[in-house]
Design a protein around this motif. Structure first.
Motif, PDB file in Angstrom:
ATOM      1  N   ALA A 239       9.471 -14.422  -4.970  1.00  0.00           N
ATOM      2  CA  ALA A 239       8.927 -13.167  -4.439  1.00  0.00           C
ATOM      3  C   ALA A 239       7.490 -13.399  -4.018  1.00  0.00           C
ATOM      4  O   ALA A 239       6.755 -14.156  -4.666  1.00  0.00           O
ATOM      5  N   ILE A 240       7.097 -12.753  -2.939  1.00  0.00           N
ATOM      6  CA  ILE A 240       5.714 -12.719  -2.497  1.00  0.00           C
ATOM      7  C   ILE A 240       5.201 -11.303  -2.735  1.00  0.00           C
ATOM      8  O   ILE A 240       5.830 -10.330  -2.314  1.00  0.00           O
ATOM      9  N   ILE A 241       4.068 -11.198  -3.419  1.00  0.00           N
ATOM     10  CA  ILE A 241       3.463  -9.897  -3.707  1.00  0.00           C
ATOM     11  C   ILE A 241       2.073  -9.891  -3.098  1.00  0.00           C
ATOM     12  O   ILE A 241       1.259 -10.775  -3.385  1.00  0.00           O
ATOM     13  N   VAL A 242       1.817  -8.910  -2.250  1.00  0.00           N
ATOM     14  CA  VAL A 242       0.508  -8.786  -1.601  1.00  0.00           C
ATOM     15  C   VAL A 242       0.019  -7.359  -1.805  1.00  0.00           C
ATOM     16  O   VAL A 242       0.639  -6.401  -1.308  1.00  0.00           O
ATOM     17  N   VAL A 243      -1.061  -7.206  -2.538  1.00  0.00           N
ATOM     18  CA  VAL A 243      -1.630  -5.885  -2.813  1.00  0.00           C
ATOM     19  C   VAL A 243      -3.129  -5.962  -2.588  1.00  0.00           C
ATOM     20  O   VAL A 243      -3.803  -6.851  -3.102  1.00  0.00           O
ATOM     21  N   GLY A 244      -3.654  -5.009  -1.811  1.00  0.00           N
ATOM     22  CA  GLY A 244      -5.099  -5.001  -1.609  1.00  0.00           C
ATOM     23  C   GLY A 244      -5.514  -4.163  -0.427  1.00  0.00           C
ATOM     24  O   GLY A 244      -4.742  -3.352   0.093  1.00  0.00           O
ATOM     25  N   ASP A 245      -6.729  -4.385  -0.003  1.00  0.00           N
ATOM     26  CA  ASP A 245      -7.345  -3.620   1.081  1.00  0.00           C
ATOM     27  C   ASP A 245      -6.864  -4.195   2.411  1.00  0.00           C
ATOM     28  O   ASP A 245      -7.598  -4.912   3.105  1.00  0.00           O
ATOM     29  N   ILE A 246      -5.616  -3.882   2.779  1.00  0.00           N
ATOM     30  CA  ILE A 246      -4.932  -4.549   3.889  1.00  0.00           C
ATOM     31  C   ILE A 246      -4.221  -3.529   4.768  1.00  0.00           C
ATOM     32  O   ILE A 246      -4.060  -2.359   4.407  1.00  0.00           O
ATOM     33  N   ASP A 247      -3.762  -3.996   5.920  1.00  0.00           N
ATOM     34  CA  ASP A 247      -2.865  -3.239   6.788  1.00  0.00           C
ATOM     35  C   ASP A 247      -1.438  -3.655   6.437  1.00  0.00           C
ATOM     36  O   ASP A 247      -1.055  -4.812   6.633  1.00  0.00           O
ATOM     37  N   VAL A 248      -0.656  -2.724   5.923  1.00  0.00           N
ATOM     38  CA  VAL A 248       0.672  -3.060   5.412  1.00  0.00           C
ATOM     39  C   VAL A 248       1.587  -3.550   6.525  1.00  0.00           C
ATOM     40  O   VAL A 248       2.323  -4.542   6.362  1.00  0.00           O
TER      41      VAL A 248
END
Length: 948
Positions: A239-248
């Motif tokens: 799994a890749i998890i990307v959480v933060g101040d981003i454009d989804v």
């Protein structure tokens, strides 16, 4: 504590850490009745973008701006040591190491070097771990650096299927991992080696400890790790998890493009789901060791795990959390009697591993009182089983739980991205429901009124079974012959089960907290500092209060207050009484309430205040949410004006302290630490280890007198408040509770300089105290220091570049250590001093050599300065770290306090960036030459007992 954090406590430290959710879901209403239970799976929060690629890779993407301009990127593999065969024991963990020693796009050590140059700190921002069932890699990056973020995606892809596994790098890493394994050798490991096979029911888990075996680490053929990597690192287990101040949307597009190229094997091996089998029988184990200093009993009753997936699972987890809270509160009063029957004891329901949960009962017995301690713990279990709990107990537990959840709910837009990542890791690995905090609050408000006393009692009835029960006894080697056997323990249990216990009873107290109301003062001066964002109030009793309102948290206020003095003002014969005074007062209750009454009366409130006395100061620190600030201030006021001394509680504390010292001298690590402190303090009695003689010096009444002397006069105090408050609304509370504190003029003297310093000169000691075949090396450099902002940041840079060099030299080049620790302290009060310490474990034969290499690196920095690359790594990392830190309440609370304490310029923070940016290699060389002397070096080495 969040419900899932309560749920996932673990016996052996293998528990995942779960987060506070912040999600929005559908509006389906669930109505509970006694007859119905909703077993429908709770839907995943709609605020996280969730999906699967055609190759089976799972992804989670969420926009979250806490911290701002940061993104957390994780690769999660359902791959751990449980998947190893006999020839691969330890290779899941070894493979994790190799991910940092060369990948497709970052050969050799280029990956860590590249990230450090961009301010990414190894350990804090880039890291990984391997467990039985998973291997997880993490990156924390600045989200406003698009090139770095793009490379972050590439790094995760390399980890997923592009680790180089260069043979020369493998061979270099063998020594590092052997040193990591050596570093773990201890009493704890010896106990674990004997207890884990029993705890894990002799299953495969007991043979797959992630660190592996020394033989495999030293000798495995390259093809074994290559085979393990190709077989198990595949997208349908990742799994890749990307959480933060981003454009989804953009992140999802990039993720799909980047990771759709990952391939599964043509004929993938089925990933087994290993479980720990329940055998329906009981196990009994006695473990003794020369370094165990007290006798303890652990009773673990295992049963199939109850996963948290449905609304009914959620309700059951809440019931278990309430049960744990209520049982803990049954034991608290027992600890506070004059002669407690045990050193520690209690029960808990928690998650374990391998498909099991556990009901655990623990007793840490006093010398010669094993049965008495066992009876005291077990009796409370049977009391609850026979009579259940009281309405008041249940209501307190509910109030506390609801208050905790409401605090979390109010902070839902301030939750850290790392907490969301933890939540999604558990969803991917275990299918743990992640409905979101909004949905959880809705569920809790619906189910809480339906939870009755019989629900709590039923938890105990269901889990207190007499099968699948392990009884483990840990004891000093010398007590082995006196220990009861299994039949005796079973008879103790049987006898207690026949005992008729009285129902639980408690004394209520509905009085006001304090006997007298605060005598309000006035605010006589108000000064604003627009640059710092603070308002300073001067009160009529000569107290100053600095207020810094923030929006970093929605519902958190912290405060600290102090004045100079402390234990330094008292003679050595009074030191132990002075040093323990606040412990006694804090354990004795406050105002009209005993400690037990206080806990019960104020359950469900978020307010705390705690007095402290250090060597040079005394004061109060506190924390509250918005609605309970007045209660926290009333508690603070009470610790000045209405402290209590409960002689029975204090007698129990002292009795336990003495019992804890029994056989202390048989534990080599404890003796070594005591010896270390004695050497570093010149054998000063205020720094050396605790002894019976020192406990006997404690006079509770004298401690109470000293406490009142230190808190009877608040004149000259400085207070700081940081958090989510409105200045105009808080001012009346400040005037009442701080302005009303007793004041009788200036406090003198400020403090005494006791001149307890690390001895000058060169000292070398070798202490043969360890039971393990390893050396522990400590190097301590110290001396006088000119404390100022410019010197401080230069010395911080010195510490950072020294750490980089020691990692390169001792670990990467020599393969002689796992992770050297470099600590640095510098003080202004009572006088300017610095200390730098280097510590590491290693092979006995390498101790002197690696110590010499460490000193050589320090001399090189003094004579040559750091490389420009290493200095720039410090600068970039410091910039990123400070950008995040200054947006937290903790930072500002500590900053304001330390500046007041040291008498520093409050505006020095605004100079930091310029001072850091202009640092050059010569500055580091000069700070080292000015203060760090090779004439003041203490070298202390702990060796095995057989080495003289």
């Amino acid at each position: 504590m969040h419900l899932k954090q309560l749920l996932y406590l673990s016996l052996l430290g293998f528990s995942p850490v779960l987060a506070h959710n912040s999600f929005a879901t559908g509006n389906t209403e669930i109505v509970w009745t006694k007859q119905s239970a909703d077993t429908t799976a709770l839907p995943l929060d709609q605020s996280v973008r969730y999906g699967k690629l055609a190759n089976g890779l799972t992804y989670y993407i969420r926009k979250n701006s806490e911290p701002q301009e940061r993104v957390f990127m994780y690769l999660v593999n359902k791959v751990g040591s449980i998947l190893e065969n006999e020839q691969q024991r330890g290779l899941a963990h070894f493979l994790e190491h190799m991910a940092f020693n060369g990948t497709t796009h970052y050969p050799n050590n280029a990956l860590v070097d590249y990230l450090q140059k961009n301010g990414i700190s190894f350990g804090a921002d880039i890291n990984a771990y391997t467990s039985f069932n998973e291997t997880v890699y993490q990156l924390q990056l600045p989200s406003n650096d698009s090139e770095l973020v793009n490379n972050g995606f590439q790094i995760l892809q390399d980890w997923a299927q592009g680790i180089s596994l260069d043979h020369s790098e493998i061979d270099k890493e063998r020594g590092v991992i052997l040193e990591e394994k050596r570093a773990g050798k201890s009493l704890g490991e010896r106990i674990q080696d004997k207890t884990l096979p029993v705890a894990l029911n002799q299953s495969l888990y007991a043979e797959r400890i992630p660190i592996g075996t020394e033989n495999v680490i030293q000798h495995f053929p390259y093809q074994e790790i290559e085979s393990f990597y190709k077989n198990w690192y595949r997208p349908n287990l990742q799994a890749i998890i990307v959480v933060g101040d981003i454009d989804v949307d953009k992140t999802e597009q990039q993720l799909k493009k980047q990771y759709s190229t990952l391939k599964n094997p043509a004929k993938p091996t089925v990933r087994p789901d290993y479980k720990i089998p329940l055998k329906g029988k009981n196990q009994f184990l006695v473990v003794t060791d020369p370094e165990i200093t007290s006798t303890s009993i652990d009773i673990s009753i295992k049963y199939p795990e109850k996963k948290l997936k449905s609304a009914d699972d959620f309700k059951q987890s809440v019931i278990k959390a309430l049960f744990n809270d209520m049982m803990a509160n049954r034991y608290n009063p027992i600890f506070r009697i004059a002669n407690p029957p045990f050193l520690g004891g209690g029960t808990s329901l928690s998650s374990f591993m391998g498909g099991l949960d556990v009901f655990q009962i623990q007793i840490n017995a006093k010398p010669g009182r094993l049965k008495e301690g066992f009876d005291a713990v077990w009796r409370e279990i049977f009391r609850a089983k026979q009579h259940g709990f009281t309405t008041a107990e249940l209501q307190r537990a509910k109030d506390s739980y609801l208050n905790q959840m409401e605090n979390i709910h109010q902070e839902k837009d301030k939750i850290s991205s790392s907490q969301y990542v933890d939540e999604y890791i558990q969803h991917f690995l275990h299918g743990t429901a992640s409905p979101g905090i909004d949905r959880e609050i809705e569920l809790i408000n619906t189910i809480m009124p339906t939870i009755a006393l019989q629900d709590i009692q039923q938890v105990l009835i269901q889990n207190l079974k007499d099968t699948d029960r392990d009884i483990t006894v840990l004891a000093p080697e010398g007590e082995k012959a006196q220990l009861p056997n299994e039949a005796t323990f079973l008879k103790w249990i049987s006898d207690l089960s026949k005992e008729k216990t009285a129902p639980y009873a408690e004394q209520s107290n509905d009085q006001s907290l304090l006997r007298s109301k605060a005598q309000s003062g006035t605010i006589i001066k108000e000064e604003k500092d627009e640059t710092l964002g603070t308002t300073t109030l001067t009160l009529s009793n000569n107290i100053k209060v600095i207020l810094k309102p923030t929006n970093f948290q929605n519902n958190q206020i912290s405060f600290q207050g102090f004045s100079y003095g402390g234990t330094s003002l008292y003679a050595d014969q009074d030191f132990q009484s002075a040093n323990n005074a606040t412990n006694f007062i804090g354990a004795s209750g406050l105002g009209n309430y005993t400690a037990d009454q206080f806990e019960k009366a104020f359950a469900g409130r978020t307010a705390s205040a705690a007095p402290f006395i250090t060597e040079t100061a005394q004061g109060i620190s506190g924390l509250s949410n918005n609605k309970d600030l007045e209660l926290a201030l009333e508690m603070m006021y009470g610790y000045f004006t209405e402290p209590r001394l409960d002689t029975a509680v204090v007698a129990g504390i002292l009795a336990n302290a003495k019992d804890n010292l029994k056989d202390r001298d048989k534990n080599g690590d404890v003796v070594f630490q005591d010896s270390l402190m004695a050497i570093l303090s010149g054998n000063n009695i205020r720094r050396t280890g605790l002894t019976i003689e020192k406990i006997n010096q404690i006079n509770p009444q004298r401690a109470f007198e000293i406490y009142k002397e230190r808190f009877s006069n608040a004149s000259g105090y400085n207070f700081t408040f940081v958090g989510s408050f409105d200045i105009e609304k808080i001012k009346p509370l400040i005037a009442t509770y701080i302005g009303g504190l007793p004041s009788t003029g200036d406090q003198t003297p400020r403090f005494r300089n006791l001149d307890i310093n690390i001895p000058a000169g060169k000292i070398e000691k070798k202490l043969a105290l360890s039971k393990e075949d390893k050396a522990m090396v400590y190097l301590i450099l110290s001396g006088n220091y000119d404390y100022n902002t410019a010197n401080n940041i230069a010395l911080q840079a010195f510490r950072e570049v020294l750490e980089i060099r020691l990692l390169e030299r001792l670990r990467e080049e020599e393969g002689g250590v796992y992770s050297p620790s470099i600590q640095m302290d510098y003080d202004k009060i009572p006088d300017g001093r610095y200390t730098i310490s280097v510590g590491f474990s290693c092979a006995v034969a390498n101790a002197d050599k690696l110590a010499q290499y460490s000193l050589e690196e320090i001399e090189k920095l003094k004579n040559e300065g750091p490389s420009e690359d290493n200095l720039n790594k410090f600068k970039t990392n410091d910039k990123l770290s400070y950008e995040t830190a200054i947006k937290t309440n903790d930072f500002w609370s500590n900053y304001l306090y330390s500046n007041l304490y040291n008498g520093d310029d409050m505006h020095r923070i605004f100079k930091r960036s310029a001072l850091r940016d202009k640092l050059n290699q010569t500055d580091i060389k000069n700070i080292a030459k000015q203060f760090i002397s090779d004439k003041n070096v203490i070298k202390i080495v702990q060796l095995p007992e057989t080495i003289k």
